[in-house]
Every structure is written in C-alpha cells, then in structure tokens.
Scaffold this active site. Structure first.
Site, PDB file in Angstrom:
ATOM      1  N   HIS A  67       0.839  -1.198   0.000  1.00 14.15           N
ATOM      2  CA  HIS A  67       0.000   0.000   0.000  1.00 14.15           C
ATOM      3  C   HIS A  67       0.870   1.243   0.000  1.00 14.15           C
ATOM      4  O   HIS A  67       2.079   1.165   0.176  1.00 14.15           O
ATOM      5  CB  HIS A  67      -0.921  -0.001   1.222  1.00 14.15           C
ATOM      6  N   SER A  68       0.228   2.364  -0.173  1.00 12.00           N
ATOM      7  CA  SER A  68       0.874   3.655  -0.045  1.00 12.00           C
ATOM      8  C   SER A  68      -0.151   4.609   0.538  1.00 12.00           C
ATOM      9  O   SER A  68      -1.282   4.206   0.837  1.00 12.00           O
ATOM     10  CB  SER A  68       1.369   4.148  -1.412  1.00 12.00           C
TER      11      SER A  68
END
Length: 152
Positions: A67-68
């Site tokens: 994820h970011s």
C-alpha cells in the site's frame, strides 16, 4: 458490520510468479488497476514507499500488505490478492520470505483501518490461513474468506 474481504477483493491471482519483491508488488498493483481502484502511478508509489521506508509492509510471517498513502492515483478503495508460487524476500528478517501479497488502495484512514481489522481476523485464524495457503483458484480464496465473514 465488518468488511467482507471476499466481496472487497477486486482481483485474485494464485500461484503467481515473481522474481523479487518489486515484481510481487507490481502484480498486486496490476490487480488494483484491473479492478478500477487505482492508476499505474499507485503501483509506483507502493514500490517507492518500500524503497524509502524499508519492508514495513511485511506485516506477518509470509504476508505483505502492499500500500501507499492516499493519493490522486487512488480512484476508489480496493484490494487485490496475489499468492506466490515461489516466496520472495522483501528484506524483513522477522517475516520473510513472502508468499502472499495483498494490495490495498484506500481513499482515507478510516477505510485503511477497516481493511486492517478484517485482515487481522483472517490472519489470526490459523485454520483459515492454512486453507488460504493452499488455495489454487480465486474461487477457493473467496470461499474461505466468505465463510469467515459469514461466521463473524
């Protein structure tokens, strides 16, 4: 009501081949793109996050949550599931090698927390994790996750 991961998964790939952690994240990112959750730029952001902060995404033995931060590259919330035929090293001494990469795109912090809560329920269920580890098709993954959601 808890998030049903079986319904939330936009993309499931089993027994995927990845030469390294970057390729594994690219597979998870491709699933998010295919599901309409993100643009390709988000995949680059996930890889950049590991390059900058290290392998913090490896959240449990054998499991990475790719994820970011929320960004314009996130079109809507989404999840992808990639089980790897051959484990890859992310550089996390405690939890490598990784056999499962879950891609997460969240529009905000609350959505991120809802996914984390649902994942915690799955990860803490050793019977379900054993079944997921050997699941060979998307339907098998969805069946296990659906059973967990129904029992919650």
């Amino acid at each position: 009501m808890a998030l049903n991961l079986a319904e939330a998964l936009a993309s499931i790939e089993t027994q995927a081949e990845a030469a390294d952690w970057r390729t594994a994240i690219r597979l998870a990112g491709a699933g998010l793109v295919a599901g309409g959750a993100t643009t390709d730029a988000y995949t680059d952001e996930m890889i950049a996050a590991v390059e900058k902060h290290g392998p913090y995404m490896v959240i449990a033995p054998g499991i990475a949550l790719a994820h970011s931060r929320p960004s314009p590259a996130v079109l809507t919330g989404g999840l992808s599931w990639v089980s790897l035929a051959t484990p890859v090293e992310f550089g996390n001494a405690a939890n490598d090698p990784v056999t499962l990469v879950i891609g997460l795109a969240a529009k905000d912090h609350a959505a991120h927390l809802a996914v984390m809560q649902a994942l915690a329920g799955v990860l803490s269920n050793s019977v379900a994790m054993k079944r997921l580890a050997v699941a060979g098709t998307a339907d098998e993954v969805r069946a296990v996750l659906g059973e967990l959601a129904a029992a919650a």
